[in-house]
Design a protein around this motif. Structure first.
Motif, mmCIF file in Angstrom:
data_model
loop_
_atom_site.group_PDB
_atom_site.id
_atom_site.type_symbol
_atom_site.label_atom_id
_atom_site.label_comp_id
_atom_site.label_asym_id
_atom_site.label_seq_id
_atom_site.Cartn_x
_atom_site.Cartn_y
_atom_site.Cartn_z
ATOM 1 N N LYS A 1 1.043 11.876 -2.960
ATOM 2 C CA LYS A 1 1.672 10.838 -1.820
ATOM 3 C C LYS A 1 2.930 9.934 -2.782
ATOM 4 O O LYS A 1 3.337 9.237 -2.305
ATOM 5 C CB LYS A 1 0.891 8.907 -2.189
ATOM 6 C CG LYS A 1 0.999 8.269 -1.512
ATOM 7 C CD LYS A 1 -0.104 7.134 -1.813
ATOM 8 C CE LYS A 1 0.623 5.434 -1.428
ATOM 9 N NZ LYS A 1 -0.337 4.425 -1.098
ATOM 10 N N PRO B 1 -8.435 6.284 -8.850
ATOM 11 C CA PRO B 1 -9.699 5.422 -8.861
ATOM 12 C C PRO B 1 -10.884 6.461 -10.208
ATOM 13 O O PRO B 1 -10.758 6.712 -10.105
ATOM 14 C CB PRO B 1 -10.712 5.453 -7.978
ATOM 15 C CG PRO B 1 -10.633 5.947 -6.729
ATOM 16 C CD PRO B 1 -8.852 6.509 -7.276
ATOM 17 N N ARG C 1 -2.046 11.661 4.544
ATOM 18 C CA ARG C 1 -0.397 12.162 4.836
ATOM 19 C C ARG C 1 -0.327 13.266 5.653
ATOM 20 O O ARG C 1 -0.401 14.136 4.676
ATOM 21 C CB ARG C 1 -0.485 13.031 2.677
ATOM 22 C CG ARG C 1 1.474 12.032 2.603
ATOM 23 C CD ARG C 1 0.847 10.592 2.120
ATOM 24 N NE ARG C 1 -0.312 10.105 1.408
ATOM 25 C CZ ARG C 1 -0.977 8.892 1.123
ATOM 26 N NH1 ARG C 1 -0.707 7.762 1.594
ATOM 27 N NH2 ARG C 1 -2.263 8.904 0.016
ATOM 28 N N ARG D 1 0.914 -0.999 -0.069
ATOM 29 C CA ARG D 1 -0.143 0.355 0.226
ATOM 30 C C ARG D 1 0.672 0.938 -0.038
ATOM 31 O O ARG D 1 0.449 2.234 -1.003
ATOM 32 C CB ARG D 1 -0.784 0.230 1.151
ATOM 33 C CG ARG D 1 -1.872 -0.787 0.973
ATOM 34 C CD ARG D 1 -3.029 -1.192 1.987
ATOM 35 N NE ARG D 1 -3.831 -2.281 1.112
ATOM 36 C CZ ARG D 1 -5.240 -2.049 0.865
ATOM 37 N NH1 ARG D 1 -5.536 -0.660 1.158
ATOM 38 N NH2 ARG D 1 -5.941 -3.343 0.065
ATOM 39 N N ARG E 1 -4.053 13.655 -4.770
ATOM 40 C CA ARG E 1 -4.169 13.423 -3.279
ATOM 41 C C ARG E 1 -2.096 11.966 -3.474
ATOM 42 O O ARG E 1 -1.494 11.840 -3.033
ATOM 43 C CB ARG E 1 -5.200 12.305 -3.171
ATOM 44 C CG ARG E 1 -4.882 11.550 -1.975
ATOM 45 C CD ARG E 1 -5.940 10.751 -2.288
ATOM 46 N NE ARG E 1 -7.301 11.497 -1.448
ATOM 47 C CZ ARG E 1 -8.217 11.313 -1.202
ATOM 48 N NH1 ARG E 1 -8.881 10.194 -1.612
ATOM 49 N NH2 ARG E 1 -9.811 11.584 -0.781
ATOM 50 N N THR E 2 -3.028 11.912 -4.938
ATOM 51 C CA THR E 2 -1.779 10.283 -5.773
ATOM 52 C C THR E 2 -0.334 11.322 -5.487
ATOM 53 O O THR E 2 0.938 11.012 -5.612
ATOM 54 C CB THR E 2 -2.128 9.862 -6.694
ATOM 55 O OG1 THR E 2 -3.276 8.719 -6.517
ATOM 56 C CG2 THR E 2 -1.159 8.279 -6.969
HETATM 57 P P1 ADP Z 1 -3.769 5.726 -0.969
HETATM 58 O O1 ADP Z 1 -2.601 4.639 0.260
HETATM 59 O O2 ADP Z 1 -2.838 5.635 -2.090
HETATM 60 O O3 ADP Z 1 -4.208 6.220 -0.652
HETATM 61 P P2 ADP Z 1 -5.324 3.789 -0.175
HETATM 62 O O4 ADP Z 1 -5.770 2.313 -0.666
HETATM 63 O O5 ADP Z 1 -5.933 4.225 0.845
HETATM 64 O O6 ADP Z 1 -4.635 4.211 -0.348
HETATM 65 O O7 ADP Z 1 -6.654 3.714 -1.173
HETATM 66 C C1 ADP Z 1 -6.373 4.125 -2.431
HETATM 67 C C2 ADP Z 1 -7.041 5.496 -3.169
HETATM 68 O O8 ADP Z 1 -8.490 5.444 -2.946
HETATM 69 C C3 ADP Z 1 -6.497 6.473 -2.442
HETATM 70 O O9 ADP Z 1 -5.939 6.922 -3.230
HETATM 71 C C4 ADP Z 1 -8.113 7.426 -2.634
HETATM 72 O O10 ADP Z 1 -7.626 7.815 -3.458
HETATM 73 C C5 ADP Z 1 -8.999 6.485 -2.449
HETATM 74 N N1 ADP Z 1 -9.564 6.254 -0.601
HETATM 75 C C6 ADP Z 1 -9.622 5.589 0.113
HETATM 76 N N2 ADP Z 1 -9.584 5.179 0.755
HETATM 77 C C7 ADP Z 1 -10.937 7.008 0.790
HETATM 78 C C8 ADP Z 1 -11.396 7.139 1.740
HETATM 79 N N3 ADP Z 1 -11.846 6.458 2.921
HETATM 80 N N4 ADP Z 1 -12.240 7.721 0.844
HETATM 81 C C9 ADP Z 1 -12.328 8.058 -0.184
HETATM 82 N N5 ADP Z 1 -11.063 7.839 -0.733
HETATM 83 C C10 ADP Z 1 -10.648 6.967 -0.336
#
Ligand code: ADP
Ligand code: ADP
Length: 229
Positions: free
Chosen positions: A157, A84, A102, A77, A153-154
Motif C-alpha cells: 500500500k 493490526p 490493491r 484511509r 499488505r501495508t
Molecule cells: P487499508 O487500506 O490499509 O487496508 P483498512 O481500513 O481497509 O485499510 O484496513 C486496515 C487494516 O486492517 C488492513 O491493513 C488490513 O490488514 C486489515 N483489514 C481490513 N479489512 C480487512 C478484511 N476484510 N479482512 C482482513 N483484514 C482486513
C-alpha cells in the motif's frame, strides 16, 4: 511523510469518564513516535483517534496543519496504513491476501512486498501442512506469519502514515526478530505511530511517550527513560 500533531487532545467514550487528558505531541515528518504504558492507559484509543474511528472530544489532531475533521474518510484511509495486532486473513493464497485492497498491483510488486516482510517463501503455495487454503477460520498460519502478511499488505500500500499495533502475545525470539525487521522496513521514512507493550521493542523510536491513566506521564528517547527508571 506528513507531520502529525495531537494538540491538547481529550477523549471520552462516556461523558463521565475521561480516557485521554490533554495529550500533546508531534510526530515529525518521517519519524517514529512510540506510545507505551500499562493496559487500559488509553494507547489503542489514541490510535483509533488518528484513524478517525472516533473524533476527539476536546483539542485537535492535525495532519500537515489540517484538522482531521476536515479530511475525508477516503483520503484518510488512503494515507494511513495500519498493521493490526491480529489479522484475519481471507481463505485464499498469501498473494491474494497481500494484494487485498490493491487489485491493480502487479505480481512483481506483490512478490517484493512479500520478500520484505519475510513471507516470500510461501506466497503462491501455502506452507507444508497447510495445503487446504480454505478453512472455517481462515488460513492456518501462526500469529507471527499472519502479522507478516499484514506487514506485506501495508508495504504494498505504501502509505505516508503508519499505525503499528505491536503484538502483546509472547512470540519466540526468532519470530519476534523477524517481525521487528519487517516492521522497521515498513516504517522507514514514513510518519509512524507505534503502540508498544514493551520499551525493549521501541529502542529506535525518535520519541517514546509513556501513557498512564490517559496522560503523558513521561517522554523521551529510550536511553533517557531508562535513566529515569
Ligand atoms: P487499508 O487500506 O490499509 O487496508 P483498512 O481500513 O481497509 O485499510 O484496513 C486496515 C487494516 O486492517 C488492513 O491493513 C488490513 O490488514 C486489515 N483489514 C481490513 N479489512 C480487512 C478484511 N476484510 N479482512 C482482513 N483484514 C482486513
Ligand atoms: P490500552 O490500549 O492502553 O490498553 P485502551 O485505549 O484500550 O487502553 O483503553 C483505555 C480505557 O478505555 C480502558 O479503561 C477501556 O476499558 C476503555 N475503553 C476502550 N474502548 C472502549 C469503548 N469502546 N467503550 C468504552 N470504553 C472503552
Amino acid at each position: 511523510g506528513p507531520v502529525i500533531r495531537f494538540e491538547n487532545v481529550n477523549f471520552h467514550y462516556d461523558a463521565d469518564r475521561p480516557i485521554l487528558k490533554g495529550i500533546d505531541f508531534e510526530v515529525p515528518a518521517g519519524k517514529t513516535v512510540a506510545v507505551v504504558g500499562p493496559s487500559g492507559a488509553g494507547k489503542s484509543t489514541l490510535s483509533r483517534l488518528l484513524y478517525r474511528f472516533y473524533d476527539v472530544t476536546g483539542g485537535a489532531i492535525t495532519i500537515d496543519g489540517q484538522d482531521l475533521r476536515d479530511v475525508t474518510q477516503a483520503s484518510l484511509r488512503a494515507a494511513i496504513g495500519m498493521v493490526p495486532q491480529d489479522t484475519v486473513l481471507f481463505n485464499d493464497t498469501i498473494a491474494y491476501n497481500i494484494r487485498y485492497g490493491r487489485p491493480d498491483a502487479d505480481d512483481e510488486a506483490v512478490r517484493q512486498a512479500a520478500e520484505m516482510a519475510q513471507v516470500g517463501d510461501f506466497i503462491a503455495s501455502l506452507p507444508k501442512g497447510y495445503e487446504t487454503p480454505v478453512g472455517e477460520r481462515g488460513l492456518k498460519l501462526s500469529g507471527g506469519e499472519k502479522q507478516r502478511v499484514a506487514i506485506a499488505r501495508t508495504i504494498l500500500k505504501a502509505p505516508s502514515i503508519l499505525i503499528l499495533d505491536e503484538a502483546t502475545s509472547a512470540l519466540d525470539t526468532k519470530t519476534e526478530r523477524d517481525i521487528q525487521t519487517a516492521l522497521d522496513r515498513v516504517a522507514a521514512g514514513r510518519t509512524t505511530l507505534v503502540i508498544a507493550h514493551r520499551l525493549s521493542t521501541v529502542i529506535n523510536a525518535d520519541e517514546i511517550l509513556v501513557l498512564r491513566d490517559g496522560r503523558i506521564a513521561e517522554r523521551g528517547r529510550h536511553a533517557e527513560l531508562l535513566e529515569k527508571g
